[in-house]
Design an enzyme around this catalytic site. Sequence first.
Site, mmCIF file in Angstrom:
data_model
loop_
_atom_site.group_PDB
_atom_site.id
_atom_site.type_symbol
_atom_site.label_atom_id
_atom_site.label_comp_id
_atom_site.label_asym_id
_atom_site.label_seq_id
_atom_site.Cartn_x
_atom_site.Cartn_y
_atom_site.Cartn_z
ATOM 1 N N LYS A 66 -5.243 -5.614 10.927
ATOM 2 C CA LYS A 66 -3.955 -4.975 10.650
ATOM 3 C C LYS A 66 -2.868 -5.356 11.646
ATOM 4 O O LYS A 66 -1.677 -5.101 11.397
ATOM 5 C CB LYS A 66 -4.114 -3.458 10.622
ATOM 6 C CG LYS A 66 -4.479 -2.826 11.948
ATOM 7 C CD LYS A 66 -4.603 -1.309 11.809
ATOM 8 C CE LYS A 66 -4.980 -0.654 13.129
ATOM 9 N NZ LYS A 66 -5.124 0.818 12.974
ATOM 10 N N HIS A 96 1.896 8.256 5.670
ATOM 11 C CA HIS A 96 0.904 9.168 6.246
ATOM 12 C C HIS A 96 1.459 9.873 7.480
ATOM 13 O O HIS A 96 1.235 11.072 7.675
ATOM 14 C CB HIS A 96 -0.356 8.397 6.633
ATOM 15 C CG HIS A 96 -1.305 8.175 5.501
ATOM 16 N ND1 HIS A 96 -1.991 9.206 4.895
ATOM 17 C CD2 HIS A 96 -1.691 7.042 4.861
ATOM 18 C CE1 HIS A 96 -2.765 8.717 3.939
ATOM 19 N NE2 HIS A 96 -2.589 7.404 3.887
ATOM 20 N N ASP A 131 2.496 2.754 3.238
ATOM 21 C CA ASP A 131 1.439 3.757 3.350
ATOM 22 C C ASP A 131 1.307 4.308 4.764
ATOM 23 O O ASP A 131 1.236 5.526 4.956
ATOM 24 C CB ASP A 131 0.106 3.150 2.900
ATOM 25 C CG ASP A 131 -1.023 4.158 2.908
ATOM 26 O OD1 ASP A 131 -1.064 5.004 1.991
ATOM 27 O OD2 ASP A 131 -1.861 4.130 3.829
ATOM 28 N N HIS A 176 -2.707 11.090 0.081
ATOM 29 C CA HIS A 176 -2.906 10.741 -1.329
ATOM 30 C C HIS A 176 -4.379 10.927 -1.656
ATOM 31 O O HIS A 176 -5.205 11.124 -0.764
ATOM 32 C CB HIS A 176 -2.468 9.297 -1.599
ATOM 33 C CG HIS A 176 -3.051 8.303 -0.637
ATOM 34 N ND1 HIS A 176 -4.278 7.709 -0.816
ATOM 35 C CD2 HIS A 176 -2.582 7.823 0.551
ATOM 36 C CE1 HIS A 176 -4.540 6.904 0.191
ATOM 37 N NE2 HIS A 176 -3.525 6.952 1.050
ATOM 38 N N ASP A 231 -1.306 0.595 -4.841
ATOM 39 C CA ASP A 231 -2.577 1.209 -5.205
ATOM 40 C C ASP A 231 -2.428 2.672 -5.600
ATOM 41 O O ASP A 231 -3.216 3.188 -6.396
ATOM 42 C CB ASP A 231 -3.579 1.072 -4.054
ATOM 43 C CG ASP A 231 -2.982 1.469 -2.702
ATOM 44 O OD1 ASP A 231 -1.752 1.693 -2.610
ATOM 45 O OD2 ASP A 231 -3.741 1.537 -1.721
ATOM 46 N N HIS A 232 -1.424 3.339 -5.072
ATOM 47 C CA HIS A 232 -1.245 4.771 -5.317
ATOM 48 C C HIS A 232 0.098 5.188 -4.739
ATOM 49 O O HIS A 232 0.834 4.358 -4.195
ATOM 50 C CB HIS A 232 -2.369 5.583 -4.658
ATOM 51 C CG HIS A 232 -2.568 5.233 -3.204
ATOM 52 N ND1 HIS A 232 -1.650 5.557 -2.226
ATOM 53 C CD2 HIS A 232 -3.559 4.548 -2.568
ATOM 54 C CE1 HIS A 232 -2.068 5.110 -1.062
ATOM 55 N NE2 HIS A 232 -3.221 4.476 -1.236
ATOM 56 N N ASP A 275 0.825 -1.207 0.000
ATOM 57 C CA ASP A 275 0.000 0.000 0.000
ATOM 58 C C ASP A 275 0.865 1.265 0.000
ATOM 59 O O ASP A 275 1.794 1.395 0.784
ATOM 60 C CB ASP A 275 -0.899 -0.009 1.241
ATOM 61 C CG ASP A 275 -2.085 0.923 1.119
ATOM 62 O OD1 ASP A 275 -1.937 2.003 0.518
ATOM 63 O OD2 ASP A 275 -3.163 0.575 1.621
ATOM 64 N N THR A 318 -7.178 4.228 -1.371
ATOM 65 C CA THR A 318 -6.844 2.816 -1.166
ATOM 66 C C THR A 318 -7.921 1.860 -1.662
ATOM 67 O O THR A 318 -7.675 1.014 -2.523
ATOM 68 C CB THR A 318 -6.564 2.567 0.327
ATOM 69 O OG1 THR A 318 -5.406 3.322 0.709
ATOM 70 C CG2 THR A 318 -6.300 1.090 0.598
#
Length: 851
Positions: A271, A309, A305, A462, A352-353, A147, A185
């Site tokens: 997670k 962040h 990811d 994002h 994903d990004h 991610d 996401t």
Amino acid sequence: MIQQKVLFISLVAVALGLGLGLGLKESVEPQVSCRYRCNETFSKMASGCSCDDKCTERQACCQDYEDTCVLPTQSWSCSKLRCSEKRMANVLCSCSEDCLEKKDCCTDYKSICKGETSWLKDQCASSSAAQCPSGFEQSPLILFSMDGFRAGYLETWDSLMPNINKLKTCGTHAKYMRAVYPTKTFVNHYTIVTGLYPESHGIIDNNIYDVTLNLNFSLSAPTMTNPAWWGGQPIWHTVTYQGLKAATYFWPGSEVKINGSYPTIYKVYNKSIPFEARVTEVLKWLDLPKAERPDFVTLYIEEPDTTGHKFGPVSGEIIMALQMADRTLGMLMEGLKQRNLHNCVNLILLADHGMEQISCNRLEYMTDYFDKVDFFMYEGPAPRIRSKNVPKDFYTFDSEGIVRNLTCQKPKQYFKAYLAKDLPKRLHYVNNIRIDKVNLMVDQQWMAVRNKNYNRCNGGTHGYDNEFKSMQAIFLAHGPGFKGKNEVTSFENIEVYNLMCDLLKLKPAPNNGTHGSLNHLLKNPFYNPSPAKEQTSPLSCPFGPVPSPDVSGCKCSSITDLGKVNERLNLNNQAKTESEAHNLPYGRPQVLQNHSKYCLLHQAKYISAYSQDVLMPLWSSYTINKSPPTSVPPSASDCLRLDVRIPAAQSQTCSNYQPDLTITPGFLYPPNFGSSNFEQYDALITSNLVPMFKGFTRLWNYFHGTLLPKYARERNGLNVISGPIFDYNYDGHFDSYDTIKEYVNDTKIPIPTHFFVVLTSCENQINTPLNCPGSLKVLSFILPHRPDNSESCADTSPDNLWVEERIQTHTARVRDVELLTGLNFYSGLKQPLPETLQLKTFLPIFVNPVN
């Protein structure tokens, strides 16, 4: 009796004497190591250090207790110390001699304990065929998502990620993969597994309101698992519907009962599960008996990811997160090699990004634009605005008024407000009731929020325009199905679904991808695309006399010999052939619309397809060299005439355009490109007219008069095809004539919603478009046809300050143009069709990097 006792004592004495003399003694040396002793039962009689689970409390543990007995319960790796360890029940993975038989070895067992070469140190595979162990008739496919893995990370820090770098070196990789908008996401993960744009599959953001359901969707809401949110057919269903098995270790949508079923095996998202545990479980799935083993597997990890962040994309912490992700891939590959599957499994590693840096100093507040922020706003890098009183006011909310109040209000705004229907068509972000009508396209590193209470503004985020470099994702692939040591041009993630179906030899469900456009990634492509078939052939529009009386309202006082000028439109077959060679070097655009009535009109310098349905050209094609003529044309009001090849009843007239209307006649082929008056007269005819808003002609004329010659100089000439688009229902596909009539009922001449321009040149700019033996280069645009230029705040700005930026915002793929026009381009190319599909799915990037 006494003699017997004396004899016994004597024998004992002799024995003791011999024992002492020979140096023999009882084995009572104190224990000093925990090897083979972990979790033994404590005994007070034992001498030396202990290895039971209470030894630390007594401070009696052997020195190697931590390394030998504790570390194996916390480590996913072998070490020389652990090799041949005694089997323990509570270890994460084993390094015992029987671990291969028990199928619970650590993934590096063979390389650490048996001296075999690790996957990382192996040479790239040289065999062109799959090398699979017995029982694997078909190569399994693993889809692995990291991610938020921005493509730029791999460019900058590849040396710190040896496993990912090896995958890149040995397999196939793209410089980047383009995410779909918004670059979120759930949106992109679900696009990857369905091949659908968000407007098509329904997951249009991480937070959504659906007025028809009157429900909200978010990543934490229980309604997230309601199948009504999830459209399309995810790959795990495609797999199971066609007789194979699918397993998902986390993937958005995989724990939802979509279409009434789940993947064969799936995990509910948690997670807190370590990445190593996820890899271990995936490997165990591949150890299952053939009847239970999945053919398709997903694997997901949250890094980089989560760290991006928190700390932003340029930080020491992000490097550590990338190294963690790299180790996770390394563990997977070592585990595959240990099973002799490293050259059997096909692996796709992607993201994903990307990720962008943000700051609380770069926020746009709605309170700066409204006295009262009386609406609901999805804040951040991809904001949407709707009524806060839903469902009651959903349809009556003044979206147009909101956009007006957010447009051109400051000398410098860090966002542009759009109605969804006016967003760039390349985004494919309008055709779903869940997409709110008001959308803000925010500048890089900025966010738009309600007010100054917003505090989630440090670190990274994002969601931005998918053309921003920071939003680009990685794509790497490895395995027997992929070419080795192969770099490919960028592509969009809607294409991955078809690619995965091909690797598994499946028939894909309907999707937005262009099947076959990624064949160049594969050693032996499974699917061979077929050329599109023209649905409607052109009619004949023969040369005829000027109608009498002429009721067109057109005039041209500068023409002294009308017959001679009109005769130029009456080309013989040889002249038509020469015109086609010059103006249609890649073949005539084919019409894929059913029951379309049109005819081809040949002129020396351009060719058009005139539609008798909409009374204007469907397209016009011409070629200009690197130094096109720039003489000033006669004005349309001074010189226009009927095209004598078109019956008066099927032609536009000059009287259709009255001075008091906002619509004015525009030209598809610019008359000023003619090098003589006669060539200009060839274009000053009603069959070359398209209706345009007066405000739009500023952009159109500057584009053709300034930018087109500039691009022709830069590219050593251009072939240009342009035309109108009708997409009144905003579904991204051409409107039928009946649909157009539903929206336009007061005139015979419908107003286009957009205009397209496709510019083609030779990749090798030594060659011209007319003499190009190699690959082609394309630049295409879909320009919204709007009555003003408020999108660019251009009322008082010179054209050179805004027109080029505007058209670059509305760049598009040729494939997008095809879908919106019902045309098929490049039908005359001799190259293999998959190469043409690559050209059609290419999207140019113009976004400048942030300073």
